[in-house]
Scaffold this motif. Sequence first.
Motif, short mmCIF file in Angstrom:
data_model
loop_
_atom_site.label_atom_id
_atom_site.label_comp_id
_atom_site.label_asym_id
_atom_site.label_seq_id
_atom_site.Cartn_x
_atom_site.Cartn_y
_atom_site.Cartn_z
N ALA A 82 -18.57 -18.88 3.53
CA ALA A 82 -17.70 -17.76 4.57
C ALA A 82 -17.52 -16.93 3.68
CB ALA A 82 -16.54 -18.70 4.71
N SER A 83 -17.48 -15.60 4.22
CA SER A 83 -17.19 -14.56 3.55
C SER A 83 -16.31 -13.58 4.10
CB SER A 83 -18.58 -13.62 3.57
OG SER A 83 -18.26 -12.34 2.99
N ASN A 84 -15.77 -12.65 3.31
CA ASN A 84 -14.56 -11.73 4.04
C ASN A 84 -15.38 -10.48 4.28
OD1 ASN A 84 -14.73 -10.84 1.60
ND2 ASN A 84 -12.58 -10.22 1.55
N SER A 85 -16.56 -10.14 4.20
CA SER A 85 -17.27 -8.87 4.22
C SER A 85 -16.80 -8.33 5.67
CB SER A 85 -18.54 -9.13 3.87
OG SER A 85 -19.29 -9.94 4.67
N LEU A 86 -16.71 -9.03 6.62
CA LEU A 86 -16.65 -8.37 7.96
C LEU A 86 -15.23 -8.66 8.32
CD1 LEU A 86 -19.78 -10.13 9.86
CD2 LEU A 86 -19.48 -7.76 8.78
N GLY A 87 -14.25 -9.09 7.35
CA GLY A 87 -12.91 -9.19 7.79
C GLY A 87 -12.06 -8.86 6.64
N SER A 88 -11.13 -9.75 6.39
CA SER A 88 -9.93 -9.54 5.46
C SER A 88 -9.33 -10.38 4.80
CB SER A 88 -8.79 -8.53 5.98
OG SER A 88 -7.90 -9.22 6.47
N GLN A 89 -8.49 -10.28 3.79
CA GLN A 89 -8.01 -11.29 2.97
C GLN A 89 -6.56 -11.46 3.29
OE1 GLN A 89 -10.31 -9.88 -1.05
NE2 GLN A 89 -9.69 -11.94 -1.24
N PHE A 90 -6.15 -10.99 4.39
CA PHE A 90 -4.66 -10.89 4.84
C PHE A 90 -4.20 -12.48 4.93
CE2 PHE A 90 -1.52 -10.79 8.18
CZ PHE A 90 -0.63 -9.92 7.78
N CYS A 91 -5.08 -13.27 5.47
CA CYS A 91 -4.34 -14.54 5.67
C CYS A 91 -4.71 -15.44 4.24
CB CYS A 91 -5.12 -15.55 6.89
SG CYS A 91 -4.57 -14.87 8.45
N TYR B 228 -9.18 -12.98 11.02
CA TYR B 228 -7.88 -12.91 11.60
C TYR B 228 -7.37 -11.46 11.51
CZ TYR B 228 -2.67 -13.87 12.29
OH TYR B 228 -1.32 -13.99 12.70
N ASN B 229 -7.40 -10.66 12.88
CA ASN B 229 -6.96 -9.41 13.02
C ASN B 229 -5.52 -9.10 12.37
OD1 ASN B 229 -9.41 -9.29 14.37
ND2 ASN B 229 -8.31 -8.65 16.32
N ILE B 230 -5.66 -7.85 11.84
CA ILE B 230 -4.23 -7.32 11.30
C ILE B 230 -3.53 -6.48 12.26
CG2 ILE B 230 -3.21 -6.15 9.07
CD1 ILE B 230 -5.78 -6.75 7.76
N ARG B 231 -2.42 -6.84 12.52
CA ARG B 231 -1.61 -6.16 13.52
C ARG B 231 -0.59 -5.19 12.87
NH1 ARG B 231 -3.71 -10.87 14.50
NH2 ARG B 231 -3.10 -11.86 16.62
N MET B 232 -1.19 -3.89 13.11
CA MET B 232 -0.73 -2.48 12.46
C MET B 232 0.66 -2.14 12.94
SD MET B 232 -2.57 -2.45 9.56
CE MET B 232 -2.32 -0.94 8.92
N ILE B 233 0.45 -1.85 14.23
CA ILE B 233 1.54 -1.28 15.17
C ILE B 233 1.62 -1.98 16.38
CG2 ILE B 233 2.62 0.63 16.25
CD1 ILE B 233 1.03 2.52 14.32
N ARG B 234 2.76 -2.62 16.61
CA ARG B 234 3.00 -3.51 17.77
C ARG B 234 3.92 -2.59 18.85
NH1 ARG B 234 5.78 -7.93 17.82
NH2 ARG B 234 6.65 -8.13 16.05
N TYR B 235 3.75 -2.90 19.96
CA TYR B 235 4.29 -2.06 21.07
C TYR B 235 5.86 -2.41 21.03
CZ TYR B 235 5.76 -0.31 25.69
OH TYR B 235 6.18 0.56 26.57
N SER B 236 6.38 -3.70 20.59
CA SER B 236 7.89 -3.80 20.42
C SER B 236 8.43 -2.78 19.38
CB SER B 236 8.16 -5.44 19.94
OG SER B 236 7.26 -5.44 18.90
N ASP B 237 7.72 -2.55 18.35
CA ASP B 237 8.02 -1.38 17.26
C ASP B 237 8.22 -0.26 18.04
OD1 ASP B 237 8.16 0.06 15.13
OD2 ASP B 237 6.37 -0.44 14.28
N VAL B 238 7.23 0.13 18.85
CA VAL B 238 7.40 1.53 19.62
C VAL B 238 8.58 1.62 20.46
CG1 VAL B 238 6.20 2.95 21.39
CG2 VAL B 238 4.92 1.82 19.39
N VAL B 239 8.98 0.34 21.08
CA VAL B 239 9.90 0.36 22.03
C VAL B 239 11.47 0.55 21.24
CG1 VAL B 239 11.20 -1.09 23.77
CG2 VAL B 239 8.69 -0.92 24.11
N LEU B 240 11.39 -0.23 20.17
CA LEU B 240 12.57 -0.29 19.31
C LEU B 240 12.74 1.25 18.64
CD1 LEU B 240 12.53 -3.84 17.74
CD2 LEU B 240 14.38 -3.01 19.54
N MET B 241 11.78 1.78 18.27
CA MET B 241 11.82 3.08 17.77
C MET B 241 12.68 4.04 18.94
SD MET B 241 8.66 4.09 15.23
CE MET B 241 7.41 3.50 16.45
N ALA B 242 11.88 3.92 20.33
CA ALA B 242 12.59 4.76 21.43
C ALA B 242 14.05 4.62 21.54
CB ALA B 242 11.66 4.36 22.53
N ALA B 243 14.40 3.17 21.40
CA ALA B 243 15.92 2.63 21.47
C ALA B 243 16.64 3.35 20.28
CB ALA B 243 15.91 0.92 21.39
N GLU B 244 16.17 3.23 18.83
CA GLU B 244 16.93 3.82 17.98
C GLU B 244 17.18 5.22 18.08
OE1 GLU B 244 16.60 4.26 13.01
OE2 GLU B 244 15.07 2.74 14.09
#
Length: 525
Positions: free
Chosen positions: A284-293, A391-407
């Motif tokens: 198995a290799s991380n060449s197509l992915g990441s070591q995040f997990c 495993y995909n890395i979530r960089m910006i989630r929509y809840s972050d955007v909604v909370l920025m709008a709230a703030e």
Amino acid sequence: MKTIINKLTFAAAAATMLLSASCADLLDQRPQGQWTIDDVEGGAYFSKVMALYADARSYNITAGIPAFAVHLYRSEDSRKGSTTTDGAEHTPMYDQYQYSAANSLLDPYWEQNYSIIHDANTVIDEMEAAQMAGETLDQDELYCGMEARFFRGWCYFNLVRAFGEVPLIDFAITNSEEANIPKSSVSEIYELIDADLTAAEGLPREWESKYIGRLTYGAARALHAKTYAQRGMWSQMYQAAKNVIDTHIYDLNTPFDKIFREEGENSSESVWELQCTATTAEPASNSLGSQFCQVQGCRGSGTSNLGWGWHMAEESILNIFEENDPRRDETLLYFSTPSKPWPSYAPATGNAPYNEFLVSQDGLDGDFYNKKAYCSPTLRSLYGSNDGFWYNIRMIRYSDVVLMAAEAACELGGDAMIQEALEYLEMVRARARGSNTSVLPKVTTTDQAELRKAIHHERHVELALEFDRFYDLVRWDDAGVGAEDGAQAVLGPLGYTPKNKYLPLPQSEVDASNGVLVQNPDYAN
């Protein structure tokens, strides 16, 4: 040259633009679209931009110890993790704010950001030269330029948040001496970031499915909102976050317990998500992915060995969640009880048992593993690896955007804005609450100060163990002594002082500059 790669994620496209068609094992990938090099005019620009995607998920900037040290360990919730002796020199630096310019994790984080900046500058300069020579770029090529500017703006945002004043290099480097320039002011760095992200906002709202994971208008506008947040520019922050909301592309329909599972990848919650994959080829290799997990996975032996155990949570994180908040069990990885959606793994033989409320294991520098980096046993079996390279890395989630709008709406104030802030806040709490109406009561206060506290709390629990907690505390003036609302400074008892807002520049870079690059004043000899 014609390369055809079927059933390959966009991650593989980014890493393997020039792979030969003989890589038959890639056909085993979970289908997330397909493409050929002929799909894009000006393939040379496209291949260079795909390399930026691959670099963005790399160990030093996003998915490994240097990135986690800069972004994560410095919050009150996180610890270095692993064993107390593994990387012990980093504990005073990042957990106790005893900054040293000689720390070995500063250099790779700095270098990786500037490496991406250099590659983005090369694309941008080549395109500008082509246009000056009278060449007309088609829309696909123009999009490549916008993506390059996004990545350059993102890397400068990383650098300016971490170090403050840094060298501003916005041109292609042909020899190393050209990169040896003095620092620019924070305002000048942000001026470039604003220009780059404004340009990137010309990207499409959506791409066709074969380009899943490719940057969009929403990603650029959301990142721009984050840069405005860091500067306390409430009107601009509000408008940018509201623009993303008004696209109606994203929503909070994905249950919280699915967001960080492989089945939740590229959901309607995802504004920017780095694409990762793996192959069934051995080894198995991380060449197509990441070591995040792998870096954050449970440190053990046998079936409990899911990784290196870096970036663990403090026991105190239990106290941030309201009673029966379902997000707690999707943020922290327990071992005393089954962990949804899969049974948990026991710790290594001979270690102290885990308890749901007091998760301490002898020799570990932390109390909980990060469940937001917990990969599927089924896919571990498929790929013959426990390391979660896919495993995909979530960089910006929509809840972050909604909370920025709230703030931002809360800070702008006035009856209408306060009501809008309450509506955005409730959107996030309602998703977390799910069908259990007995938890997470609706926030109804119209007092601006109380609502501000509620929004700050919601960002804390919703985005716990993700990338921005330390920077939120800094921008709220809640980190060190003298928090504006009179509350106890969050990081002060841990050793934080105002100068710890910025890290020292890597001493190796200062030394190599022969006096051109000046150390941050708080850390000058």
